[in-house]
Design an enzyme around this catalytic site. Sequence first.
Site, PDB file in Angstrom:
ATOM      1  N   CYS A 188       0.988  -1.077  -0.137  1.00  0.00           N
ATOM      2  CA  CYS A 188       0.123  -0.205   0.012  1.00  0.00           C
ATOM      3  C   CYS A 188       0.884   1.281   0.035  1.00  0.00           C
ATOM      4  O   CYS A 188       0.716   2.257  -0.530  1.00  0.00           O
ATOM      5  CB  CYS A 188      -0.951  -0.159   1.276  1.00  0.00           C
ATOM      6  SG  CYS A 188      -1.774  -1.558   1.633  1.00  0.00           S
ATOM      7  N   HIS A 192       0.874   4.935  -1.803  1.00  0.00           N
ATOM      8  CA  HIS A 192       0.465   6.050  -1.201  1.00  0.00           C
ATOM      9  C   HIS A 192       1.286   6.649  -0.055  1.00  0.00           C
ATOM     10  O   HIS A 192       0.985   7.597   0.723  1.00  0.00           O
ATOM     11  CB  HIS A 192      -0.967   5.624  -0.216  1.00  0.00           C
ATOM     12  CG  HIS A 192      -1.860   5.038  -1.493  1.00  0.00           C
ATOM     13  ND1 HIS A 192      -2.525   6.104  -2.158  1.00  0.00           N
ATOM     14  CD2 HIS A 192      -2.428   3.649  -1.820  1.00  0.00           C
ATOM     15  CE1 HIS A 192      -3.369   5.238  -3.059  1.00  0.00           C
ATOM     16  NE2 HIS A 192      -3.079   3.894  -2.951  1.00  0.00           N
ATOM     17  N   ARG A 231     -12.695   0.066  -2.054  1.00  0.00           N
ATOM     18  CA  ARG A 231     -11.355   0.472  -2.371  1.00  0.00           C
ATOM     19  C   ARG A 231     -10.358  -0.628  -2.145  1.00  0.00           C
ATOM     20  O   ARG A 231      -9.209  -0.608  -2.860  1.00  0.00           O
ATOM     21  CB  ARG A 231     -11.126   1.612  -1.487  1.00  0.00           C
ATOM     22  CG  ARG A 231      -9.928   2.541  -1.887  1.00  0.00           C
ATOM     23  CD  ARG A 231      -9.905   3.072  -3.559  1.00  0.00           C
ATOM     24  NE  ARG A 231      -9.329   2.019  -4.344  1.00  0.00           N
ATOM     25  CZ  ARG A 231      -8.882   2.288  -5.578  1.00  0.00           C
ATOM     26  NH1 ARG A 231      -8.816   3.504  -6.011  1.00  0.00           N
ATOM     27  NH2 ARG A 231      -8.284   1.547  -6.237  1.00  0.00           N
ATOM     28  N   CYS A 235      -7.938  -2.085  -4.874  1.00  0.00           N
ATOM     29  CA  CYS A 235      -6.441  -1.929  -4.796  1.00  0.00           C
ATOM     30  C   CYS A 235      -5.605  -3.022  -4.584  1.00  0.00           C
ATOM     31  O   CYS A 235      -4.621  -3.204  -5.661  1.00  0.00           O
ATOM     32  CB  CYS A 235      -6.140  -1.190  -3.635  1.00  0.00           C
ATOM     33  SG  CYS A 235      -5.919   0.433  -3.733  1.00  0.00           S
TER      34      CYS A 235
END
Lengths: 274, 103
Positions: A188, A192, A231, A235
């Site tokens: 992740c 991000h 989401r 992802c």
Amino acid sequence: MAAAISVIAGRPSMALDATTPEQDFKVFRDYFVKKFPKVPLEDFVNGPYSMNEDMRKQWIEKEDFPPYDFAVDRGKELMAQLFKNGKTLADCFPDKGVGIRQNYPYFDTAKGQVITLELAVNQCLEANGEKPYSYVRDDMAAVTAYMALTSRGKPMDVKIPNDPRALQAYEAGKQYFYQRRGQLNFSCASCHIQSPGERIRAEVLAPALGILNAMPIYRSEWGGMGTTSRRFTTCNSQVRGTPLEPQDPEYRNLEYYLSYLSNGLPISGPGARP
Amino acid sequence: MASTIRVRATAGTDTTEVQALIQHPMDSGFVKDAKGELIPPHHIETVTFEVGGKVVFTALWGPAVSKDPFVKFSFKGGAKGDDLKITWIDNKGATDTLTAKIG
């Protein structure tokens, strides 16, 4: 287990290496503030729009008639709709579900697990003998959109109670966030933390700070509303990994970790994303 | 059931600006569902905006228009307080109407 303990005992510096959520919080926030000195702290909750001026202009124009508008109305209806037993969804929540989004997810010390808003909605439906909603879209997104709208501007307020299991859940969420997975070997954090503001194909990546404050979102790519679960699962597929089931404990821990780090930032949901 | 139409109209010095959002699936008839079966076409064909019984804008839409369409235009005339009537009809004969005041 004995071996593990001896390893820790053998390294007196371990205690210094271990970080607490408070330390994480500070390091995480400082990182984004330093990386994007021009972005006001409370603007991080607007995801890609805090990163790109052109997209921001389009978004502001769109906010006149936000695409999530219909979902919010539907959510309001659903909250007040009578169950077969005469109760409503609103009865399950403090303050009838109005203005409470910022308190989710929370760690339930009785159940020993993280309870997200979506999970709480379905637990309420099931406890009252109603059919649970899909975790990813439609009614679930509508109800959470309504709850988010009524909580707009309130600072995220996720607490880690004094319970070793809560800390464990937080740590597990952190682990999930930094764990690489999928064929592309992305975590992740690759998108991000490392690359917010940069493009991945035509999309501008959102910063991890405040990313959940905008949930649920209307994504033009989906042609509809989606929840945090949606989401997370998309992802995971996008990095060519195998998504978990929505509301899997690992996803809930992740949501707990990320929300805690966004404490103090305003709720901006429901959001609209390209 | 809540209206499928959202509208905002503002009168300027000599033109009135109108923005409207309509909730509609706008299925083109070319898309297949999860089972591989064609989703039948279901889209808006006509949208009309009337002020004082006079049509100020007509849109003839087809399968290429997006889901939940948004339309924005301006027309000459229209004063604050006038009634603006919006009507849409889709290919299955379904329809919805909304009357809003120009602000």
